[in-house]
Design a protein around this motif. Structure first.
Motif, short mmCIF file in Angstrom:
data_model
loop_
_atom_site.label_atom_id
_atom_site.label_comp_id
_atom_site.label_asym_id
_atom_site.label_seq_id
_atom_site.Cartn_x
_atom_site.Cartn_y
_atom_site.Cartn_z
N ASP A 10 0.82 -1.21 0.00
CA ASP A 10 0.00 0.00 0.00
C ASP A 10 0.85 1.27 0.00
OD1 ASP A 10 -2.67 0.98 -0.04
OD2 ASP A 10 -2.43 1.65 2.03
N GLN A 13 2.10 4.61 -4.35
CA GLN A 13 0.98 5.53 -4.56
C GLN A 13 0.83 5.99 -6.00
OE1 GLN A 13 1.84 8.66 -1.77
NE2 GLN A 13 1.62 7.31 0.01
N ALA A 97 -15.61 2.93 -13.75
CA ALA A 97 -15.23 2.80 -12.35
C ALA A 97 -16.23 1.96 -11.58
CB ALA A 97 -15.11 4.18 -11.69
N ARG A 99 -17.39 0.91 -7.31
CA ARG A 99 -17.29 1.41 -5.93
C ARG A 99 -16.60 0.38 -5.06
NH1 ARG A 99 -20.04 0.87 -1.28
NH2 ARG A 99 -21.70 -0.36 -2.28
N ASP A 100 -15.72 0.85 -4.19
CA ASP A 100 -15.08 0.02 -3.18
C ASP A 100 -15.20 0.76 -1.86
OD1 ASP A 100 -13.66 -1.98 -1.89
OD2 ASP A 100 -11.71 -1.13 -2.39
N GLU A 103 -15.16 4.82 -1.67
CA GLU A 103 -14.36 5.38 -2.76
C GLU A 103 -14.71 4.66 -4.05
OE1 GLU A 103 -10.08 6.69 -1.11
OE2 GLU A 103 -10.51 4.56 -0.82
N ALA A 104 -14.29 5.25 -5.16
CA ALA A 104 -14.41 4.60 -6.46
C ALA A 104 -13.03 4.15 -6.90
CB ALA A 104 -15.02 5.55 -7.49
N VAL A 105 -12.98 3.07 -7.66
CA VAL A 105 -11.73 2.57 -8.23
C VAL A 105 -11.87 2.60 -9.74
CG1 VAL A 105 -10.16 0.62 -8.44
CG2 VAL A 105 -11.22 1.12 -6.23
N TYR A 120 -6.83 10.87 -12.85
CA TYR A 120 -6.80 9.56 -12.22
C TYR A 120 -6.33 8.50 -13.20
CZ TYR A 120 -9.61 12.13 -8.88
OH TYR A 120 -10.05 13.06 -8.00
N GLY A 124 -6.43 3.56 -9.79
CA GLY A 124 -6.43 4.63 -8.80
C GLY A 124 -7.80 4.81 -8.16
N ARG A 125 -7.80 5.46 -7.01
CA ARG A 125 -9.03 5.69 -6.27
C ARG A 125 -9.53 7.11 -6.45
NH1 ARG A 125 -10.62 1.85 -2.57
NH2 ARG A 125 -9.29 0.00 -2.65
N GLY A 134 -18.00 8.90 -9.65
CA GLY A 134 -18.18 8.77 -8.21
C GLY A 134 -19.56 9.18 -7.77
#
Length: 242
Positions: A10, A13, A97, A99-100, A103-105, A120, A124-125, A134
């Motif tokens: 993680d 970035q 995208a 949703r997670d 946030e969106a991925v 983005y 990326g989130r 989003g």
């Protein structure tokens, strides 16, 4: 041990980012000795690789594993022919995208020359409250997710004023009524988008797609019918695959 190893992964970035052991340990909030021991395990498995200069980068094994995710690769495979049509028709960025949590991925992004800077990257989130895709995912998310976002920080971008929760509630209600979302941001350059939901076999929203283009050269109202048509075509493709 697993939690600490995940913290190492993680720590990365940006796409193609290379980190020294010192930077990797600092970002993961681990001692250098612990970070090195865990990094060696990840190197052996292929989750990390080392550059010629000795820095750490994300390994290809993670790409192999990520390709198995049904909400990523499977969704992308069903959507790609239609996203390409939309991309060619508009000549602008096209985003997909999911949703997670809160946030969106970004699962896919087709980019065009001279289409402006997209903020983005794939994988990326994105914030749910301040991006076109989003806002779609937020509007059709479970109530507890919407409330969690509404109670959190609602800044649009660094230095911009905070969006009020009442204003965001009104936007969410309008999106649920109209089935599309439009959004504008100012940084890193003025960009506007129009987004629509993608639904799964049970009718629930599983993803969102949008067209993103420079503000001033792009009319969301003109692009909206095409975005809606493509979102419905992707939804049909997902149902057919199921």
């Amino acid at each position: 041990m697993i939690a600490r190893a995940l913290r190492l992964l993680d720590a990365f970035q940006e796409p193609q980012e290379a980190l020294s052991l010192t930077s990797l340990a600092a970002r993961a909030r681990l001692s250098k000795s612990t970070a090195l021991r865990l990094a060696r395990h990840l190197l052996d498995w292929g989750a990390l690789e080392r550059t010629d200069g000795g820095q750490f980068v994300i390994g290809l094994r993670l790409l192999e594993v990520a390709s198995l995710a049904p909400r990523g690769h499977g969704l992308r495979a069903a959507a790609m022919p239609f996203l390409e049509d939309l991309h060619h028709a508009t000549g602008q960025h096209v985003l997909l995208a999911v949703r997670d949590g809160a946030e969106a991925v970004l699962v896919e992004r087709l980019s065009a020359h001279r289409a402006g800077r997209a903020a983005y990257h794939v994988g990326g989130r994105l914030p749910l409250h301040s991006t076109g895709v989003g806002l779609i995912l937020l509007a059709f998310a479970p109530l507890d997710v919407r409330e969690r976002v509404l109670e959190g920080p609602l800044t649009i971008e660094p230095g911009a004023p905070r969006v009020g929760p009442d204003e965001l509630r009104r936007r969410i209600a309008a999106i649920r009524r109209e089935g599309t979302a439009t959004n504008t941001r100012e940084l890193p350059e003025p960009m506007s988008s129009v987004a629509a939901p993608v639904t799964g076999p049970d009718g629930s929203v599983v993803a969102a797609l949008s067209v993103l283009a420079p503000t001033g050269t792009f009319d969301p109202a003109t692009a909206r019918p095409a975005v809606v048509a493509v979102s419905r075509a992707v939804s049909r493709a997902i149902r057919a695959r199921s």
